[in-house]
Design a protein around this motif. Structure first.
Motif, PDB file in Angstrom:
ATOM      1  N   LEU A 215      49.430  23.440  26.340  1.00 61.32           N
ATOM      2  CA  LEU A 215      50.875  23.514  26.596  1.00 61.32           C
ATOM      3  C   LEU A 215      51.553  23.917  25.288  1.00 61.32           C
ATOM      4  N   ARG A 216      52.354  24.966  25.350  1.00 61.47           N
ATOM      5  CA  ARG A 216      53.009  25.465  24.135  1.00 61.47           C
ATOM      6  C   ARG A 216      54.480  25.082  24.115  1.00 61.47           C
ATOM      7  N   ASN A 217      54.990  24.893  22.909  1.00 58.06           N
ATOM      8  CA  ASN A 217      56.419  24.603  22.697  1.00 58.06           C
ATOM      9  C   ASN A 217      56.905  23.411  23.518  1.00 58.06           C
ATOM     10  N   ILE A 218      56.086  22.377  23.523  1.00 56.64           N
ATOM     11  CA  ILE A 218      56.477  21.131  24.187  1.00 56.64           C
ATOM     12  C   ILE A 218      56.878  20.126  23.107  1.00 56.64           C
ATOM     13  N   SER A 219      57.254  18.929  23.509  1.00 60.51           N
ATOM     14  CA  SER A 219      57.392  17.859  22.512  1.00 60.51           C
ATOM     15  C   SER A 219      56.739  16.596  23.057  1.00 60.51           C
ATOM     16  N   LEU A 220      56.149  15.838  22.137  1.00 60.70           N
ATOM     17  CA  LEU A 220      55.512  14.572  22.484  1.00 60.70           C
ATOM     18  C   LEU A 220      56.319  13.447  21.871  1.00 60.70           C
ATOM     19  N   THR A 221      56.546  12.396  22.650  1.00 58.78           N
ATOM     20  CA  THR A 221      57.273  11.232  22.146  1.00 58.78           C
ATOM     21  C   THR A 221      56.394   9.997  22.297  1.00 58.78           C
ATOM     22  N   VAL A 222      56.334   9.209  21.229  1.00 56.11           N
ATOM     23  CA  VAL A 222      55.592   7.944  21.246  1.00 56.11           C
ATOM     24  C   VAL A 222      56.602   6.816  21.439  1.00 56.11           C
ATOM     25  N   TRP A 223      56.319   5.920  22.406  1.00 56.33           N
ATOM     26  CA  TRP A 223      57.215   4.792  22.704  1.00 56.33           C
ATOM     27  C   TRP A 223      56.507   3.480  22.381  1.00 56.33           C
ATOM     28  N   ASN A 224      57.264   2.513  21.885  1.00 57.94           N
ATOM     29  CA  ASN A 224      56.637   1.202  21.699  1.00 57.94           C
ATOM     30  C   ASN A 224      56.702   0.432  23.023  1.00 57.94           C
ATOM     31  N   PRO A 225      55.972  -0.684  23.150  1.00 58.33           N
ATOM     32  CA  PRO A 225      55.940  -1.405  24.428  1.00 58.33           C
ATOM     33  C   PRO A 225      57.309  -1.915  24.884  1.00 58.33           C
ATOM     34  N   LYS A 226      58.291  -1.945  23.974  1.00 61.95           N
ATOM     35  CA  LYS A 226      59.635  -2.401  24.354  1.00 61.95           C
ATOM     36  C   LYS A 226      60.520  -1.239  24.805  1.00 61.95           C
ATOM     37  N   GLY A 227      59.927  -0.032  24.879  1.00 66.12           N
ATOM     38  CA  GLY A 227      60.688   1.126  25.347  1.00 66.12           C
ATOM     39  C   GLY A 227      61.489   1.824  24.264  1.00 66.12           C
ATOM     40  N   LYS A 228      61.204   1.533  23.022  1.00 67.28           N
ATOM     41  CA  LYS A 228      61.922   2.187  21.915  1.00 67.28           C
ATOM     42  C   LYS A 228      61.145   3.419  21.451  1.00 67.28           C
ATOM     43  N   LYS A 229      61.897   4.523  21.263  1.00 72.01           N
ATOM     44  CA  LYS A 229      61.270   5.756  20.772  1.00 72.01           C
ATOM     45  C   LYS A 229      60.887   5.579  19.312  1.00 72.01           C
ATOM     46  N   ILE A 230      59.613   5.850  18.984  1.00 73.41           N
ATOM     47  CA  ILE A 230      59.115   5.672  17.620  1.00 73.41           C
ATOM     48  C   ILE A 230      59.101   6.988  16.859  1.00 73.41           C
ATOM     49  N   ILE A 231      58.619   8.042  17.500  1.00 67.08           N
ATOM     50  CA  ILE A 231      58.535   9.351  16.834  1.00 67.08           C
ATOM     51  C   ILE A 231      58.449  10.430  17.902  1.00 67.08           C
ATOM     52  N   GLU A 232      58.951  11.607  17.558  1.00 65.50           N
ATOM     53  CA  GLU A 232      58.847  12.764  18.460  1.00 65.50           C
ATOM     54  C   GLU A 232      58.405  13.962  17.643  1.00 65.50           C
ATOM     55  N   HIS A 233      57.443  14.710  18.174  1.00 71.62           N
ATOM     56  CA  HIS A 233      56.972  15.912  17.485  1.00 71.62           C
ATOM     57  C   HIS A 233      56.927  17.078  18.455  1.00 71.62           C
ATOM     58  N   ALA A 234      57.450  18.226  18.012  1.00 68.76           N
ATOM     59  CA  ALA A 234      57.473  19.432  18.844  1.00 68.76           C
ATOM     60  C   ALA A 234      56.393  20.396  18.395  1.00 68.76           C
ATOM     61  N   GLY A 235      55.889  21.188  19.343  1.00 73.02           N
ATOM     62  CA  GLY A 235      54.854  22.176  19.028  1.00 73.02           C
ATOM     63  C   GLY A 235      53.917  22.371  20.208  1.00 73.02           C
ATOM     64  N   ASP A 236      52.631  22.503  19.898  1.00 73.41           N
ATOM     65  CA  ASP A 236      51.639  22.774  20.936  1.00 73.41           C
ATOM     66  C   ASP A 236      50.673  21.597  21.079  1.00 73.41           C
ATOM     67  N   MET A 237      50.035  21.528  22.247  1.00 74.68           N
ATOM     68  CA  MET A 237      49.022  20.482  22.475  1.00 74.68           C
ATOM     69  C   MET A 237      47.983  21.016  23.455  1.00 74.68           C
ATOM     70  N   ILE A 238      46.890  20.289  23.566  1.00 74.16           N
ATOM     71  CA  ILE A 238      45.846  20.648  24.529  1.00 74.16           C
ATOM     72  C   ILE A 238      45.277  19.372  25.150  1.00 74.16           C
ATOM     73  N   PHE A 239      45.037  19.423  26.466  1.00 80.23           N
ATOM     74  CA  PHE A 239      44.348  18.322  27.145  1.00 80.23           C
ATOM     75  C   PHE A 239      42.845  18.483  26.905  1.00 80.23           C
ATOM     76  N   THR A 240      42.173  17.380  26.646  1.00 74.95           N
ATOM     77  CA  THR A 240      40.719  17.411  26.448  1.00 74.95           C
ATOM     78  C   THR A 240      40.055  16.525  27.505  1.00 74.95           C
ATOM     79  N   HIS A 241      38.727  16.433  27.456  1.00 70.48           N
ATOM     80  CA  HIS A 241      38.021  15.576  28.423  1.00 70.48           C
ATOM     81  C   HIS A 241      38.210  14.097  28.102  1.00 70.48           C
ATOM     82  N   PHE A 242      38.757  13.800  26.890  1.00 72.56           N
ATOM     83  CA  PHE A 242      38.951  12.387  26.524  1.00 72.56           C
ATOM     84  C   PHE A 242      40.421  12.016  26.316  1.00 72.56           C
ATOM     85  N   GLY A 243      41.329  13.004  26.280  1.00 70.64           N
ATOM     86  CA  GLY A 243      42.735  12.692  26.028  1.00 70.64           C
ATOM     87  C   GLY A 243      43.545  13.909  25.612  1.00 70.64           C
ATOM     88  N   LEU A 244      44.211  13.790  24.465  1.00 69.79           N
ATOM     89  CA  LEU A 244      45.093  14.860  23.978  1.00 69.79           C
ATOM     90  C   LEU A 244      44.707  15.262  22.562  1.00 69.79           C
TER      91      LEU A 244
END
Length: 418
Positions: A215-244
C-alpha cells in the motif's frame, strides 16, 4: 607493538573513528572480528548505502527519536553536511532522493565502503581482520589495551569501542561490547528491536490473505490501550505472512515494543489510513459518486479503481456490504462504515520480529555516563564508545548512519587529541 589508539569494530563508526584519529596524527590499530571491513555498511540502504540525510539539523534530530538531542555536541564536530562534503572529497558523488536521503550516484554501497577503507589505509592505520577481541583491559581506572580471543594482548592507553548493537548479527554485531562496558562500570539500558517488521495474529494475516500486498502513500497510527494516539507515520507499507513491514511499519515498531511492555497487553492496535489527505466524509461522498456514475456495476468492481483489489472483500464484509450490490441498493449506514474502515483499517499487533532481525538496536550504554562532546567514558580514562552500542537510535533513512559517522568522528578526534 603499542598504539596510541585501538579501535574495535570496522563498521560505519569504527571506520570514521579511524580516519578522524589518524588524520589528527595518532598511531591507530583497527581491529575487526570478521574478514571484511564495513559489512553492515555494505548491505545498508538495500545495498545502495544511504550515507546520510540532507535535512536541516533540528529536523534531522527529530528523526532520531532515541535520544537524538544528545547528538548536538558531536554534530558540532561532524554533521550531515560534513558527511556529504567528506564523501564528495573522496570522489563519491552523492544524489538526494525522497525525504532527504543521500545515496552514491553509483547506487553501489561497495563504492562507499571501498572509499572509506582506502582512506583508512592511505592514512597509515594498521588493519587486522579476523581478530576478535575477548575483552578490553582496564587497570586502576585507566584503559590498558585489549585481549584478543587468541590470547594476544595489544597495549594502548586509548580504546574506542565501535562494535555495534545486536541487530544484523551476520555482519558481526553480536553485542560483544556490552560486557566490556559493564566491566568498566557502565550500565546498559534494556535492549530491544527497533526499525523491525511487526507481527500480528489477526485471522486475515494468519490466512495470508494480503501477503505481498503493498500500500503506497498511506499512514499508520499506533494507539495505546486507552485509545490515545501515540504516533503516526506516512509512507508505504507491505503485508507479509506474519504481519506488516515496509518503511511506515518499521518506524512504528519502537512505539509498539514500548506499549506492549508498558501496558502488559497481548496486542496493540494499529490503524491503516488508505487516504491520509481525505476526510471520512470526503471518502463517503467520492466513493458513492463513483458508484452513482456506474449504477449497474457491482460496487466491488466500481471500487477496484480506488482501492487495492485484494483488500476489497475484507472492507466490504466488515462494513456489512454485499460485493455484488449496485448503486440503487447501497444502504447508507454500512457505506459510512466502509468509509470509516478505509480511514482506519485495524490490525492488532502482538509484537515484532527479533532484535537480530531488526535493522537497529534500541537501548544501549547509558548516555549520562558518556561525555557528549568527546564520546569519552566518564568512568574509565582512555575509553570511548561510538555508534550503535550507545543508547541512540533513529528511523531508517540515513539517520542511524549519520549518528554513527558523527559519534565515530568525535571519538576518533577526541582520543587523538588526548
Amino acid at each position: 607493538m603499542t598504539y596510541d589508539i585501538i579501535i574495535v569494530g570496522a563498521g560505519s563508526s569504527g571506520l570514521m573513528a579511524s580516519i578522524a584519529a589518524s588524520s589528527h596524527g595518532a598511531k591507530v590499530l583497527l581491529l575487526d572480528k570478521g574478514d571484511k571491513l564495513g559489512r553492515k555498511l555494505g548491505i545498508s540502504g538495500g545495498g545502495r548505502c544511504n550515507v546520510t540525510n540532507a535535512k536541516e539539523l533540528d529536523d534531522l534530530i527529530k528523526h532520531i527519536p532515541g535520544n537524538g538531542r544528545y547528538l548536538y555536541s558531536s554534530f558540532a564536530n561532524f554533521n550531515n553536511k560534513d558527511i556529504i562534503a567528506f564523501f564528495e572529497g573522496l570522489g563519491i558523488q552523492l544524489k538526494e532522493e525522497d525525504n532527504g536521503r543521500m545515496f552514491p550516484v553509483s547506487d553501489k554501497a561497495k563504492s562507499v565502503v571501498d572509499a572509506l577503507v582506502n582512506k583508512v589505509r592511505d592514512q597509515g592505520v594498521h588493519i587486522r581482520t579476523n581478530s576478535p577481541v575477548k575483552e578490553v583491559l582496564y587497570q586502576d581506572g585507566n584503559t590498558m589495551g585489549v585481549l584478543l580471543r587468541s590470547g594476544e594482548v595489544i597495549e594502548s592507553r586509548n580504546v574506542i569501542v565501535a562494535v555495534g548493537g545486536k541487530s544484523v548479527p551476520q555482519t558481526g554485531s553480536e553485542g560483544d561490547g556490552y560486557a566490556w562496558a559493564i566491566k568498566a562500570g557502565h550500565s546498559i539500558s534494556e535492549l530491544y528491536p527497533t526499525e523491525v517488521p511487526l507481527t500480528s495474529n489477526d485471522t486475515f494475516i494468519r490466512n495470508k490473505e494480503f501477503q505481498g500486498l503493498s500500500l503506497r502513500n498511506i499512514s499508520l497510527t499506533v494507539w495505546n490501550p486507552k485509545g490515545k494516539k501515540i504516533i503516526e507515520h506516512a509512507g508505504d507499507m507491505i503485508f507479509t505472512h506474519f504481519g506488516l513491514s515496509g518503511p511506515t511499519a518499521l518506524r512504528c515498531s519502537q512505539f509498539v515494543v514500548k506499549l506492549l511492555k508498558q501496558f502488559n497487553e497481548p496486542s496493540v492496535l494499529i490503524t491503516i489510513d488508505m487516504f491520509p489527505h481525505k476526510s471520512q466524509d470526503e471518502i463517503y461522498k467520492e466513493t458513492l459518486e463513483c458508484s452513482k456514475k456506474e449504477p449497474r456495476k457491482a460496487v466491488k468492481n466500481v471500487l477496484k479503481g480506488l482501492l487495492a483489489e485484494r483488500i476489497l472483500p475484507q472492507l466490504l464484509s466488515r462494513s456489512g456490504l454485499k460485493e455484488n450490490i449496485t448503486y440503487d441498493n447501497i444502504p447508507k449506514q454500512p457505506w459510512m462504515e466502509l468509509a470509516k474502515l478505509i480511514k482506519a483499517f485495524p490490525v492488532n499487533i502482538n509484537g515484532t520480529l527479533s532484535i537480530e532481525e531488526a535493522f537497529v538496536t534500541g537501548g544501549g550504554i547509558h548516555l549520562n555516563e558518556i561525555d557528549p562532546k568527546t564520546m569519552r567514558s566518564k568512568l574509565v580514562n582512555g575509553l570511548f564508545f561510538c555508534g550503535e552500542i550507545l543508547d541512540i537510535h533513529g528511523y531508517t533513512g540515513g539517520y542511524n548512519i549519520t549518528a554513527a559517522f558523527s559519534t565515530g568522528y568525535t571519538a576518533g578526534m577526541s582520543a587523538a587529541e588526548g
